[in-house]
Structure formats: C-alpha cells, structure tokens
Design a protein around this motif. Structure first.
Motif, PDB file in Angstrom:
ATOM      1  N   UNK A 206       0.859  -1.183   0.000  1.00  0.00           N
ATOM      2  CA  UNK A 206       0.000   0.000   0.000  1.00  0.00           C
ATOM      3  C   UNK A 206       0.894   1.232   0.000  1.00  0.00           C
ATOM      4  N   UNK A 207       0.891   1.940  -1.118  1.00  0.00           N
ATOM      5  CA  UNK A 207       1.686   3.144  -1.281  1.00  0.00           C
ATOM      6  C   UNK A 207       0.823   4.179  -1.993  1.00  0.00           C
ATOM      7  N   UNK A 208       1.389   5.318  -2.324  1.00  0.00           N
ATOM      8  CA  UNK A 208       0.585   6.388  -2.939  1.00  0.00           C
ATOM      9  C   UNK A 208      -0.086   5.909  -4.215  1.00  0.00           C
ATOM     10  N   UNK A 209       0.613   5.109  -5.005  1.00  0.00           N
ATOM     11  CA  UNK A 209       0.044   4.647  -6.278  1.00  0.00           C
ATOM     12  C   UNK A 209      -1.095   3.672  -6.061  1.00  0.00           C
ATOM     13  N   UNK A 229       2.419  -1.393   4.634  1.00  0.00           N
ATOM     14  CA  UNK A 229       1.859  -0.065   4.405  1.00  0.00           C
ATOM     15  C   UNK A 229       2.940   0.996   4.471  1.00  0.00           C
ATOM     16  N   UNK A 230       2.954   1.894   3.479  1.00  0.00           N
ATOM     17  CA  UNK A 230       3.726   3.131   3.551  1.00  0.00           C
ATOM     18  C   UNK A 230       2.914   4.084   4.432  1.00  0.00           C
ATOM     19  N   UNK A 231       3.344   4.283   5.672  1.00  0.00           N
ATOM     20  CA  UNK A 231       2.545   5.033   6.634  1.00  0.00           C
ATOM     21  C   UNK A 231       2.279   6.465   6.186  1.00  0.00           C
ATOM     22  N   UNK A 232       3.270   7.128   5.638  1.00  0.00           N
ATOM     23  CA  UNK A 232       3.073   8.509   5.187  1.00  0.00           C
ATOM     24  C   UNK A 232       2.039   8.579   4.065  1.00  0.00           C
ATOM     25  N   UNK A 233       2.086   7.613   3.153  1.00  0.00           N
ATOM     26  CA  UNK A 233       1.130   7.593   2.060  1.00  0.00           C
ATOM     27  C   UNK A 233      -0.286   7.341   2.567  1.00  0.00           C
ATOM     28  N   UNK A 234      -0.422   6.460   3.554  1.00  0.00           N
ATOM     29  CA  UNK A 234      -1.749   6.189   4.104  1.00  0.00           C
ATOM     30  C   UNK A 234      -2.303   7.413   4.824  1.00  0.00           C
ATOM     31  N   UNK A 235      -1.480   8.077   5.610  1.00  0.00           N
ATOM     32  CA  UNK A 235      -1.947   9.279   6.309  1.00  0.00           C
ATOM     33  C   UNK A 235      -2.389  10.346   5.313  1.00  0.00           C
ATOM     34  N   UNK A 236      -1.642  10.499   4.228  1.00  0.00           N
ATOM     35  CA  UNK A 236      -2.026  11.476   3.200  1.00  0.00           C
ATOM     36  C   UNK A 236      -3.351  11.087   2.549  1.00  0.00           C
ATOM     37  N   UNK A 237      -3.542   9.789   2.288  1.00  0.00           N
ATOM     38  CA  UNK A 237      -4.792   9.334   1.674  1.00  0.00           C
ATOM     39  C   UNK A 237      -5.975   9.507   2.618  1.00  0.00           C
ATOM     40  N   UNK A 240      -6.892  13.202   2.670  1.00  0.00           N
ATOM     41  CA  UNK A 240      -7.526  13.622   1.421  1.00  0.00           C
ATOM     42  C   UNK A 240      -8.898  12.996   1.213  1.00  0.00           C
ATOM     43  N   UNK A 241      -9.294  12.060   2.070  1.00  0.00           N
ATOM     44  CA  UNK A 241     -10.578  11.393   1.906  1.00  0.00           C
ATOM     45  C   UNK A 241     -10.559  10.238   0.930  1.00  0.00           C
ATOM     46  N   UNK A 242      -9.390   9.946   0.329  1.00  0.00           N
ATOM     47  CA  UNK A 242      -9.305   8.794  -0.569  1.00  0.00           C
ATOM     48  C   UNK A 242      -9.538   7.499   0.205  1.00  0.00           C
ATOM     49  N   UNK A 243      -9.019   7.437   1.429  1.00  0.00           N
ATOM     50  CA  UNK A 243      -9.309   6.333   2.339  1.00  0.00           C
ATOM     51  C   UNK A 243     -10.216   6.867   3.437  1.00  0.00           C
ATOM     52  N   UNK A 244     -11.328   6.177   3.669  1.00  0.00           N
ATOM     53  CA  UNK A 244     -12.291   6.642   4.652  1.00  0.00           C
ATOM     54  C   UNK A 244     -11.912   6.288   6.079  1.00  0.00           C
ATOM     55  N   UNK A 245     -11.334   5.113   6.268  1.00  0.00           N
ATOM     56  CA  UNK A 245     -10.944   4.683   7.610  1.00  0.00           C
ATOM     57  C   UNK A 245      -9.913   3.574   7.479  1.00  0.00           C
ATOM     58  N   UNK A 246      -9.011   3.519   8.445  1.00  0.00           N
ATOM     59  CA  UNK A 246      -8.033   2.437   8.508  1.00  0.00           C
ATOM     60  C   UNK A 246      -8.060   1.826   9.903  1.00  0.00           C
ATOM     61  N   UNK A 247      -8.297   0.536   9.968  1.00  0.00           N
ATOM     62  CA  UNK A 247      -8.225  -0.209  11.220  1.00  0.00           C
ATOM     63  C   UNK A 247      -6.939  -1.022  11.172  1.00  0.00           C
ATOM     64  N   UNK A 248      -6.012  -0.701  12.064  1.00  0.00           N
ATOM     65  CA  UNK A 248      -4.655  -1.232  11.995  1.00  0.00           C
ATOM     66  C   UNK A 248      -4.308  -1.976  13.275  1.00  0.00           C
ATOM     67  N   UNK A 249      -3.844  -3.195  13.123  1.00  0.00           N
ATOM     68  CA  UNK A 249      -3.491  -4.033  14.269  1.00  0.00           C
ATOM     69  C   UNK A 249      -1.994  -4.278  14.365  1.00  0.00           C
ATOM     70  N   UNK A 250      -1.262  -3.984  13.282  1.00  0.00           N
ATOM     71  CA  UNK A 250       0.174  -4.266  13.235  1.00  0.00           C
ATOM     72  C   UNK A 250       0.901  -3.044  12.693  1.00  0.00           C
ATOM     73  N   UNK A 251       2.159  -2.869  13.132  1.00  0.00           N
ATOM     74  CA  UNK A 251       2.885  -1.640  12.847  1.00  0.00           C
ATOM     75  C   UNK A 251       4.365  -1.948  12.679  1.00  0.00           C
TER      76      UNK A 251
END
Length: 310
Positions: A206-209, A229-237, A240-251
C-alpha cells in the motif's frame, strides 16, 4: 528412541507452554525429553520463538527441525546458520481468531456502526447500508489466514476478490494473481483486508500509487504485517478522503509509539496486535504432530519456503 526437544523462547512462554506441550506430545505418542536447556549437540527439535536467545544454530549438529511458535517467520528466514527444515505455525485456533477479528471489523465498516456508536447526540439519523452482496471486499494474501477470512466473508454474502502473488483457486472467491492484476483487485476493494506475509516483495504494497487505485472512501483493515503499508502515504490518503478509515493491528514499530500520528487521527483505529494470537493448547498440538512426523520419517507440515520467505 527419545526425542530431545529444546524450548527456546522468552522465560514467561515456558510457563504458559510447558503443560500444553507435554499433553500434546503424550497424546501424539511421542517419547520425548522437553526442556529449556540441553547441550546443543543433544537437541533434535527446537520449539522456537524468533526473539529467543538462540540465534546461532551451528552448534546444533543433531537438529532435525525448528518448529516456530509464531505464524510470522520473517525474523528467522534470513538466518544463514539455520539449514534444517523450518516449520511456521499454522494453528486452527490462530486461524479462527483471525477470522473473527477480520469479520467483526469488516461488518463494522460495512454496516457503518461507528455512526451509531459514536454519534449518539439525540439526533435521529437513519442510514441504510447496502447488502453484503453489494459491497466489494478484497483480501490481499491467500495463504491459510487469507483464505479462511475470504471464505468466511463470502459466506456472509460479500462480493469477495482475493489476490496473491501466485495463482490460487478458491470456490466462491474471485482469485487474481500477479502484479498486473493488483490494480484490478484494489479497484474492487470498498473494504481492503491485508494478510500478505512480510517479505521484500510485499513491503509498501500500500503506497501512494496503489492507494489511489481504491474506490474513494474505502476502508482498510490490516491484521497482517506493519511494513505492508507506507505510513506517510496512508496518512495522506486519509487526510484527502481517498481512504475513509483504517483499522490497523500491526505496525513497523510495536508497541506503536505514543506520538505516532495514527493515535490521534480521527479516521484510524489502532488495536494492539490482538487480531490473532497463537493459542498454547492448539499450537502445541501442531508442534507435537510435527515431532511425531519427524520421528516417524514422515514429511513435516507447514514448511517454510526459504526463497519466498514464508
């Protein structure tokens, strides 16, 4: 003949595992000596956690197999001193726990439960979710855990697509494979579940592309591995509303640092690596069966492909 089994994990794990392992080995009919200490040249099997003190396997000249207590093997596959078979943990208790966690959070996002749970301010808000058959769910990774989750979600009526790096055939699941099909899998994912292994090939899947390939407002569920997951890309998404919600159990770093942006983000749910834990009773049965097989000259179960990393 007695099989000498070394338990190599943190000391608190021995307290939890000793009795279940003895029960399982007795039930499997294995003649064994199970301890936390042997002379290395006396050891036949190692019941292993990758964070144990055993990191150099060279002295274990009689070793037949290393039996991992964890599903994840990324911290051991690169160990050049390990030349005997390595079995990962495939445990029906672990699988069931993962299925329950993934299903619960998929239904939460599908039904829009947060609006009801968090929005109780005296305003009557009526929202009707689509039926499961109208909701596209994609599971990235179709190993033991991914397949089980995909099958359960499909049994509830969801329109499930599975993606893996190599071809898979699962009845009732649209199975895609290879890099060229990843964009199609992402485009179908109103809810995306990540259950890929952690390998160099899967890092930052999971990255910006790829995030831009999701339907706008998609929900992401990651009980797999943090580096997927590219964390910076997910936070940006998310911003921006491209991703509505992220439920994350691993980091990437666990425990997740207190100042990490995920904690404060309104559209992120953090859970503390609880999606699926190895259950001592059922995991011990898996280990005992592999010891039995080794002593009987039968093939081991759940062997790791060292080239693929899982």
């Amino acid at each position: 003949m007695t099989a000498n089994i070394l338990f190599a994990a943190k000391p608190d794990r021995w307290t939890i595992y000793e009795a279940p392992l003895r029960r399982a080995l007795d039930a499997a009919g294995v003649t064994y000596d199970l301890r936390t200490g042997f002379a290395p040249e006396e050891v036949d099997y190692i019941v292993y956690a990758p964070n144990s003190d055993v990191q150099d396997f060279t002295p274990y000249t009689r070793l037949k197999a290393v039996l991992n207590l964890w599903a994840g093997v990324e911290n051991i596959t690169g160990n050049q001193t390990l030349t005997v078979p390595l079995a990962r943990m495939v445990d029906h208790g672990l699988t069931q726990g993962m299925v329950e966690w993934v299903t619960g959070h998929a239904l939460r996002h599908h039904l829009g439960m947060d609006a009801d749970i968090l929005g109780q301010d005296g305003t009557w808000r009526k929202h009707i979710p689509p039926l499961a058959s109208e909701r596209g769910v994609t599971v990235l990774g179709l190993g033991e855990l991914g397949r089980a989750c995909a099958e359960t979600l499909a049994s509830l009526g969801f329109d499930v697509t599975g993606w893996a790096r190599s071809p898979k055939d699962i009845p009732g699941i649209r199975c895609l494979h290879g890099d060229s099909a990843l964009a199609d899998a992402m485009a179908r994912a109103e809810i995306l579940v990540l259950l890929l292994p952690d390998t160099p090939a899967t890092e930052n899947t999971l990255n910006a592309r790829t995030l831009a390939q999701l339907p706008r407002g998609a929900c992401i569920i990651n009980p797999g591995r943090g580096p997927l997951i590219d964390d910076d890309a997910l936070l940006a998404a998310l911003d921006a509303g491209q991703v509505g919600h992220a439920t994350l159990d691993v980091f990437r770093t666990e425990p997740l640092p207190a100042d990490h942006p995920y904690w404060a983000h309104p559209n992120v749910t953090v859970t503390p690596h609880i999606a699926s834990e190895t259950r001592p009773e059922t995991a011990s049965q898996v280990i005992a069966e592999n010891v039995r097989r080794g002593e009987a000259g039968e093939p081991f179960l759940h062997l790791v492909n060292r080239d693929l990393g899982y």
